[in-house]
Design a protein around this motif. Structure first.
Motif, short mmCIF file in Angstrom:
data_model
loop_
_atom_site.label_atom_id
_atom_site.label_comp_id
_atom_site.label_asym_id
_atom_site.label_seq_id
_atom_site.Cartn_x
_atom_site.Cartn_y
_atom_site.Cartn_z
N ALA A 59 11.51 -28.45 24.70
CA ALA A 59 12.16 -27.38 25.65
C ALA A 59 12.91 -26.55 25.24
CB ALA A 59 12.43 -28.45 27.14
N TYR A 60 14.16 -26.96 24.42
CA TYR A 60 15.31 -26.22 23.79
C TYR A 60 14.01 -25.28 23.27
CZ TYR A 60 18.91 -25.48 20.49
OH TYR A 60 20.31 -25.12 20.04
N MET A 61 13.18 -25.35 22.35
CA MET A 61 12.94 -24.01 21.59
C MET A 61 12.07 -22.93 22.63
SD MET A 61 9.83 -24.64 19.37
CE MET A 61 9.02 -24.84 19.97
N MET A 62 11.96 -23.10 23.73
CA MET A 62 10.76 -22.82 24.69
C MET A 62 12.14 -21.57 25.56
SD MET A 62 7.84 -25.33 25.30
CE MET A 62 7.01 -23.97 26.88
N GLU A 63 13.54 -21.95 25.72
CA GLU A 63 14.31 -21.88 26.84
C GLU A 63 14.93 -20.82 25.22
OE1 GLU A 63 18.64 -23.02 27.63
OE2 GLU A 63 17.91 -25.19 26.89
N SER A 64 15.11 -21.07 23.77
CA SER A 64 15.13 -20.18 23.25
C SER A 64 14.59 -18.96 23.16
CB SER A 64 15.28 -20.62 21.87
OG SER A 64 15.90 -21.26 21.33
N GLY A 168 24.44 -8.96 35.52
CA GLY A 168 24.97 -10.24 36.65
C GLY A 168 24.27 -10.17 38.02
N LYS A 169 23.41 -9.73 38.10
CA LYS A 169 22.35 -9.58 39.37
C LYS A 169 21.56 -9.85 38.57
CE LYS A 169 20.14 -6.86 42.69
NZ LYS A 169 20.00 -5.71 43.21
N LEU A 170 20.70 -11.50 39.44
CA LEU A 170 19.21 -11.92 39.32
C LEU A 170 18.40 -11.24 39.97
CD1 LEU A 170 18.07 -15.45 38.75
CD2 LEU A 170 17.75 -14.84 41.52
N ILE A 171 17.56 -10.66 38.40
CA ILE A 171 16.51 -9.63 39.38
C ILE A 171 14.56 -10.66 39.26
CG2 ILE A 171 17.20 -8.07 38.07
CD1 ILE A 171 15.17 -8.49 35.42
N GLY A 172 14.66 -12.15 38.79
CA GLY A 172 13.98 -12.55 38.69
C GLY A 172 13.81 -14.17 38.50
N TYR A 173 13.02 -14.74 37.64
CA TYR A 173 12.66 -15.87 36.67
C TYR A 173 11.26 -15.72 35.77
CZ TYR A 173 15.14 -17.97 40.31
OH TYR A 173 16.20 -17.93 41.66
N ILE A 174 11.34 -16.69 34.99
CA ILE A 174 10.43 -16.02 34.07
C ILE A 174 10.20 -17.44 33.31
CG2 ILE A 174 9.78 -15.28 31.33
CD1 ILE A 174 12.07 -13.11 31.76
N GLU A 175 8.96 -18.02 33.22
CA GLU A 175 8.43 -19.33 32.91
C GLU A 175 7.41 -19.55 31.82
OE1 GLU A 175 5.98 -22.75 35.02
OE2 GLU A 175 6.81 -21.45 36.23
N LEU A 176 7.73 -20.23 30.69
CA LEU A 176 6.48 -21.20 30.09
C LEU A 176 6.53 -22.22 30.01
CD1 LEU A 176 8.49 -19.20 26.25
CD2 LEU A 176 6.68 -18.78 27.72
N GLY A 177 4.95 -22.32 29.70
CA GLY A 177 4.58 -23.79 29.63
C GLY A 177 4.06 -24.09 28.59
N THR A 611 14.71 -22.04 15.23
CA THR A 611 14.59 -21.20 16.18
C THR A 611 15.47 -19.19 15.60
OG1 THR A 611 14.43 -22.77 17.75
CG2 THR A 611 15.56 -20.52 18.69
N ASN A 612 16.20 -19.25 14.97
CA ASN A 612 17.05 -18.03 14.89
C ASN A 612 16.06 -17.26 14.04
OD1 ASN A 612 20.15 -17.85 15.81
ND2 ASN A 612 19.73 -19.80 15.11
N ALA A 613 15.17 -18.03 13.33
CA ALA A 613 14.56 -17.85 12.32
C ALA A 613 12.89 -16.14 13.14
CB ALA A 613 13.92 -17.89 11.31
N THR A 614 12.58 -17.36 14.40
CA THR A 614 11.77 -17.03 14.48
C THR A 614 12.27 -15.73 15.42
OG1 THR A 614 10.26 -19.42 14.69
CG2 THR A 614 9.59 -17.57 16.44
N GLY A 615 12.77 -16.19 16.33
CA GLY A 615 14.07 -15.15 16.92
C GLY A 615 13.69 -13.52 15.98
N LEU A 616 14.75 -14.01 14.84
CA LEU A 616 14.32 -12.17 14.20
C LEU A 616 13.59 -11.48 14.42
CD1 LEU A 616 17.40 -13.78 11.66
CD2 LEU A 616 17.23 -11.92 13.43
#
Length: 822
Positions: A59-64, A168-177, A611-616
């Protein structure tokens, strides 16, 4: 033959032995089987712990990943404009990358009202409203929320939902599973267990078509559909799934033995979906159990038969001689009666008491008047009862000795000296010897006793006895080996404990010397030590290796003093080989715990680095990598790498240990010990409450003190995990200055305390209340050795009752009083 009492007793004993044999075999089978079940239960507990850890990490990784996706400006624009096709074209590479590298199976773009704009993993489905608990919870709190849910396609999935806020405005939601099957499959392989997920059929009432297309006939029970399994199902497994009244059961199929366990299958909303089934393969353990029982049965049968044969032989032999023995006893008793008159002229008074309630007298020698002042006729006419002549404080012990003498089955016993009161009130000490007079059937009919006046001897003996008891207590019965040497270290005398240490007989040891038993590498030091004793008069805590009987090498701790005659030395020795082994065993146990602590400490930093390496990499591939983000991620990678390096240094310093005593702060040792345990404490949801403002500088071995503190905290941690729910687990560590040279350190928990019947045993080596797979019984004894023996500081343990956050608690408190030496 069966009319004989001896043979009847033989048959009774034979029956008892056979019954005890069967009971022993049954007990062995039961307890070994119970041990197998306990070990499998521990594996189930390990599964739940690992499953929870894996879910949190995923969950921590998917949140990243969600945060990285939300930063892509092209996706923001396409989503706001509801351009489904172009949004799909832009998002599908990211989904494929996450699917291949991280097994991500679900990717949603959801409007603020809960309407799905795009399923990246299923393009043709959209427009429906999301009513899942994870989405509704994230929408309600406007923060990222995750949990495991049972979806419309009936898959058990870990879902992470994050609000998408731009400017600052909510445009929607994103979900990973991510489907949980992957985690279960990994744990099944790691822990050697088979896993089944069975969902209640009423969960499928709106998905009949899905059932027809995806679930086979053999994948269902009366009440459930089996939606996940690591091995094929069969009738025994199906029946076990439906038998919810049983939490565990032994199952046998395909020539294998399993222990099955039932657990509730729930989602994040705590809704019960069905059951989890765990099958632990115990085929090997069951085979060993049967082999052990068969072996034990064979030994028991052989031993019982041998015992019965030997018993039968002795019963026959005993019976053949019994009549002759009884006749000889009767003849001897008659001869003794003819000799009674000899006591009339001696100093000993002879009594013959009847075996009745008042010990009535059938005979007493006439010289009884010299002892008690009463005439012979006064006793024979029952005007005087002998029991009335016994001093009242000694009467109960005399009666007890008579009772015990009857029960022991001997023909003779001696009373301990007791007091009698004469006719004129004088108190005398007497010695009483009693012979039991029996009839042909072995029944006691009379007591024949002769009594001697030992009043004067008793006073002298009392003094001598006290001196003798003191000497024997110090020399003969001391647990430490004590020896007397001449000036050349030859043995002159020694106690039994010293013989036990060396293994030599008394005759052998008298031909040897202390220096001669010393190992070659210690011989020169041993000679110097003896010279030092002759010079200054004593030496203490001198350790050396001795070579004793059979060439065995033992480590001894010795102290020696020069006796007043200046010709002999008094040597006190202890075999400390087991203590040295205890230190090594405890060190090995600590090494195992340290490896576990390192794994816990590293898990979070490694996750951040990954997580940082994958994100980069992802931002580089999409051309959105900014310098600020690169610097920030690299700094985080560097910080966590430095943290890993520091962790290694901390554990290396602890394991290496300091061999010398130095000046250290008690608070510093506490903080460094807690730093080593930080991850283990955190992963078990334990709150450490510190109050260590008071401090003291002491001369100590820092590494040993850290080991003692770690053992105490680990002991508290084990109790809390076993007895206290996660939200309430607390360990308190406080220091309090008693004066300028003394500091009180208290380590206590809210785990319920230690049972009073074992609290005095917890510092004994190998004493433990844990199962043998969980504990060695070495941790707390090593704490005792380090604190009391090595550092000569005060250590006590007791149960403490206290109030915390308005609630009453009770727990074990370890109190250490540190005293700074001048």
């Amino acid at each position: 033959m069966f009319q004989n009492a001896a043979y009847k007793i033989y048959l009774l004993l034979a029956g008892v032995i056979i019954i005890l044999g069967f009971v022993s075999v049954g007990s062995s089978y039961y307890f070994q089987k119970l041990n197998i079940e306990t070990n499998t239960q521990n594996r189930i507990i390990n599964y739940h712990s690992r499953f929870k850890t894996y879910v949190n990490e995923e969950a921590y990784m998917m949140e990243s990943f969600l945060k990285l996706i939300q930063e892509k400006e092209d996706l923001q624009s396409l989503f706001i404009n509801s351009n489904k096709q172009q949004l799909f074209n832009s998002a599908i590479p990211t989904f494929k990358h996450l699917n291949q590298s991280c097994n991500i199976t679900h990717f949603y773009f959801i409007k603020p009202d809960g309407k799905i704009l795009l399923r990246v993993h299923d393009y043709n489905r959209d427009g429906d409203i999301v009513e899942r608990y994870t989405f509704l919870k994230a929408k309600a709190i406007q923060e990222t929320f995750y949990g495991i849910e049972f979806g419309l396609k009936k898959n058990y999935t870990l879902r992470v939902v994050s609000p998408w806020i731009v400017d600052g405005k909510l445009i929607g939601y994103i979900e990973l599973g991510k489907e949980v099957d992957k985690i279960s499959e990994t744990l099944s392989q790691q822990l050697g267990m088979e896993i089944f997920y069975a969902v209640n059929k009423n969960e499928y009432k709106n998905s009949i078509q899905f059932v027809k297309e995806n679930l086979k006939i053999d994948m269902q029970t009366k009440k459930h559909y089996i939606v996940y399994n690591t091995i094929p199902s069969n009738k025994k497994i199906v029946d076990f799934i439906d038998s919810r009244n049983k939490q565990s059961k032994w199952l046998t199929f395909e020539n294998k033995h399993y222990i099955g366990y039932v657990d509730t299958l729930e989602d994040i909303s705590k809704k019960t979906l069905g059951v989890k089934i765990f099958l632990i393969d115990v085929t090997k353990e069951f085979a060993e159990l049967l082999k052990s029982v068969l072996y034990y049965t064979s030994v028991m049968v052989f031993g019982t038969l041998l015992m019965l044969v030997v018993m039968y032989y002795f019963v026959r032999k005993k019976q053949s001689n019994l009549d002759e023995a009884l006749l000889a006893i009767e003849t001897k008793t008659l001869e003794q009666k003819n000799l009674l008159s000899l006591f009339d002229k001696g100093d000993s008074v002879l009594f013959r008491w009847n075996n009745d309630d008042i010990w009535s007298i059938s005979y007493v020698s006439s010289n009884v008047a010299n002892l008690l002042g009463y005439t012979r006729e006064e006793f024979l006419n029952s005007k005087v009862v002998y029991a009335d002549c016994i001093y009242k404080d000694d009467l109960a012990s005399v009666f007890e000795e008579v009772r015990k003498g009857q029960q022991d089955g001997n023909d003779f016993f001696r009373h301990e000296p007791y007091r009698v009161v004469t006719k004129n009130g004088e108190i005398k000490w007497v010695l009483d010897y009693t012979v039991l007079d029996k009839d042909m059937n072995g029944n006691i009919t009379h007591f024949l006793g002769y009594i001697i006046d030992i009043t004067s001897e008793q006073e002298t003996e009392k003094v001598l006895k006290m001196q003798k008891e003191e000497f024997e207590a110090i020399f003969k019965y001391s647990k430490d080996g004590i020896a007397i040497l001449d000036r050349e270290s030859n043995f002159l005398d020694f106690n039994d404990a010293y013989l036990e240490i060396t293994g030599f007989s008394r005759e052998e040891l008298l031909t040897k010397s202390c220096a001669g038993l010393t190992a070659p590498e210690y011989r020169e030091r041993s000679i110097e030590a003896i010279k030092k004793v002759l010079d200054i008069g004593h030496i203490e805590n001198f350790e050396k290796i001795c070579i004793v009987n059979g060439g065995k090498r033992i480590m001894t701790n010795m102290s020696a003093s020069l006796l007043p005659d200046k010709k002999r030395l008094l040597l006190v020795a202890k075999d400390v080989t087991s203590l040295k082994l205890l230190e090594e065993q405890t060190k090995l146990a600590s090494m195992g715990e340290m490896i576990g602590n390192i794994a816990h400490q590293w898990r979070q930093p490694l996750s951040v680095i990954s997580t940082n390496a994958t994100g980069l990499i992802m931002q580089k591939e999409y051309g959105i990598l900014k310098d600020e983000k690169l610097i920030e991620s690299c700094n985080q990678i560097n910080e966590n790498a430095q943290y890993l390096s520091k962790t290694i240094d901390d554990f290396r310093n602890f394991i290496k240990g300091e061999t010398n005593f130095t000046l250290v702060n008690v608070s510093q040792v506490i903080n460094e010990s807690l730093n080593i345990l930080k991850a283990n404490i955190s992963n078990n949801y334990i709150n450490i409450v510190l109050s260590i403002d008071d401090d003291l500088v002491i001369n100590a071995n820092k590494s040993e003190l850290e080991q003692a503190f770690i053992n105490i905290v680990n002991n508290a941690k084990d109790i809390l995990v076993e007895n206290v729910v996660e939200e309430e687990r607390v360990i308190f560590i406080t220091t309090k200055k008693l004066d300028s040279k003394r500091l009180e350190l208290k380590i206590f928990d809210n785990g319920g305390g230690i049972a009073l019947n074992i609290i005095d045993k917890i510092f004994e080596p190998y004493f433990t209340t844990k199962h043998q797979s969980q504990g060695t019984g070495l941790g707390l004894p090593m704490v005792d050795k380090i604190i009391r023996e090595r550092h000569q500081q005060g250590l006590t343990v007791y149960n403490e009752e206290f109030k915390y956050h308005g609630k009453d608690y009770k727990g074990a408190c370890f109190e250490i009083i540190f005293t700074a030496k001048d």
